[in-house]
Design an enzyme around this catalytic site. Structure first.
Site, PDB file in Angstrom:
ATOM      1  CE  LYS A  80      -3.836  -1.727   2.615  1.00  0.00           C
ATOM      2  NZ  LYS A  80      -4.988  -1.652   1.544  1.00  0.00           N
ATOM      3  NE  ARG A  83     -10.788  -9.812  -2.150  1.00  0.00           N
ATOM      4  CZ  ARG A  83     -11.250  -8.582  -2.979  1.00  0.00           C
ATOM      5  NH1 ARG A  83     -11.673  -9.148  -4.312  1.00  0.00           N
ATOM      6  NH2 ARG A  83     -11.227  -7.476  -2.668  1.00  0.00           N
TER       7      ARG A  83
END
Ligand code: BES
Ligand code: MN
Ligand code: ZN
Length: 494
Positions: A276, A350
């Site tokens: 990130k 996920r």
């Protein structure tokens, strides 16, 4: 703070009292009585323009003629009959702020007679207690100089009667406690709050309640279960992944199928090899907000002792770049057997959740709700006000939406459909872990839905609602109120 509800004669009050006045000079019935006793003291202030009734205006009066109360907090409550939930909370916030600034110890509030549009006495008191408790929240564990509040107030009495008022206080206290625990663990820094720390909290909670039991799975256990997607995410971190299972059993039928709550517990999400950007990366300590909320809900349950079986699952993990980290291009075989091509290691939530969702099949759940700070796309879609709700079950979606509306812990349903599954196609595996640029909150939900065919399922994306940015940076404790209300409603419908 001690809360209670009892009807109190105005004339008997020697301590402190809160009454409301409305815009256009209208007095509430309690204010009117005080005005009469004091021979028009309040009307005098209205005429001089000192009292306006504007929402949140507070005037503190002392030594009223013929009236013995120590202090009278006169609170502006806006246009009579037109007050909504948000305005009501604003009224309570300003009031409690003014009360805190005095040395009042006990206070009797007549704000329970304020009519909130479409709401009853239960919600008036429920919102009041939750708002007051939130106003006392501070997270100062890591400050050497604490901001001492010097608050003398210890007893808050609602002038109201009956079981409904009592129930509202009990429910609100439990929700507020759950919110507080969720905030505490979520605000905790990632060097302290790692997956083992989360698991310790889960164990401590069970140790304090006879109705709960916590089991913790480590990486070795997960490997035996083939939870390879979950483990891949954890590979880049020296902190071991921990899956905590908190079982609360209090259903009159001990074999009743449990409600399962699954929380994404990324104690830090750097993105992994798909790193990130540096800006605001610290906020990724909140990537365990889902687990924090589930943990908070379990605290509330221990208080409320609802006649349900509920299993709270905290999927603790850390996502870091490292020589051992998983990579874009890796193909993982999930516990369910489906293979997943990793196209972005930052879509890790996920992967942790899909194996957890398969793991919980063993509980033969009545229904499963997962709660996750899953996608930035959800924040783009709904902002910080609504959590994203995705479900394969209309009835469950409806029940969650209702609990959200009731508590004002808002959620908005997003669609799900085959089209979104197509975005998850991979050239090399059964599924890709990302679905392209558009509809990112939905493709994430669609990905999860491939692992939920064994039970009724809903997903709450709380990426926008779990914490506040800016000057008031900090965890919100959402969606604890929504989930606790959902459980209260489930217990009622039994
Ligand atoms: N934890 C983040 C989601 C997130 C982002 C929450 C910003 C709150 C604020 C999640 O693991 C993530 O990184 N998601 C990616 C998915 C993408 C790579 C498909 C995202 O949203 O950018
Ligand atoms: Mn991520
Ligand atoms: Zn994440």
């Amino acid at each position: 703070m001690k809360y209670c509800a009892k009807s109190t004669a105005l004339l008997d009050i020697k301590s402190n009292i809160i009454v409301s006045i409305f815009e256009e000079g209208e007095l509430s019935s309690a204010a009117r009585k005080i005005d009469e006793i004091s021979q028009g003291y309040l009307t005098g202030l209205l005429e001089s323009g000192e009292l306006t009734g504007k929402i949140g205006q507070i005037v503190v009066l002392r030594h009223l003629p013929n009236y013995n109360a120590q202090r009278i907090f006169v609170v502006g409550a806006g246009k009579k009959g037109e007050i909504n939930e948000k305005q009501f909370k604003q009224i309570i916030e300003s009031t409690i702020q003014a009360v805190k600034a005095t040395k009042a110890q006990q206070i009797i509030s007549y704000l329970s007679d304020i009519e909130i549009k479409h709401r009853d006495l239960y919600w008036n008191i429920r919102f009041s207690v939750e708002t007051i408790e939130a106003s006392f929240y501070q997270f100062e564990q890591f400050k050497s100089k604490k901001n001492e509040q010097h608050i003398t107030l210890t007893e808050f009495i609602f002038s109201a009667e009956g079981e409904v008022a009592q129930q509202a206080i009990e429910d609100a206290k439990a929700v507020a406690l759950g919110v507080k625990f969720a905030k505490d663990v979520a605000n905790c820094p990632p060097n302290i709050c790692h997956p083992v720390y989360l698991a310790e909290q889960a164990k401590n909670l069970a140790a304090s309640s006879a109705l709960m039991k916590t089991t913790v799975l480590g990486e070795k256990d997960m490997a035996e279960l083939n939870m390879n997607a979950y483990l891949a995410v954890s590979q880049g971190s020296v902190n071991e992944a921990q899956l905590s299972i908190i079982e609360y059993r209090n259903h009159p039928n001990p074999n009743a199928k449990p409600i399962v709550l699954v929380g994404k517990g990324l104690t830090f999400d750097a993105g992994g090899i798909s790193l990130k950007p540096a800006e605001a990366m610290d906020e990724m300590k909140y990537d365990m907000g889902g687990a924090a909320a589930v943990y908070g809900v379990m605290h509330a349950l221990a208080e409320l002792q609802l006649p349900l079986n509920v299993i709270g699952v905290l999927a603790g993990c850390e996502n870091l770049p490292d020589g051992h980290a998983y990579r874009p291009g890796d193909i993982l075989t999930t516990m369910k057997g489906l293979t997943v091509e990793v196209l972005n290691t930052d879509a890790e939530g996920r992967l942790v959740l899909c194996d957890t969702l398969t793991y919980v099949e063993r509980f033969e759940p009545e229904l499963v709700i997962d709660v996750a700070t899953l996608t930035g796309a959800c924040v783009v879609a709904l902002g910080a006000h609504n959590s994203g709700l995705i479900s394969t079950d209309d009835e469950l979606a409806e029940e969650l939406t209702q609990a959200a509306t009731e508590t004002t812990d808002k959620a908005w349903r997003l669609p799900l459909g085959e089209e979104y599954q197509e975005q998850l196609k991979s050239n090399f595996a059964d599924l890709a872990n990302i679905g392209g640029r558009w509809g990112g909150a939905i493709t994430a939900g669609a990905f999860l839905s491939n692992f939920t065919d064994k039970y009724r399922w809903a997903h709450l994306d709380i990426a926008g609602t779990a914490w506040l940015q800016g000057a008031n940076k900090g965890a919100t404790g959402r969606p604890v109120p929504l989930l606790v209300q959902f459980l209260i409603n489930q217990a009622k419908n039994k």
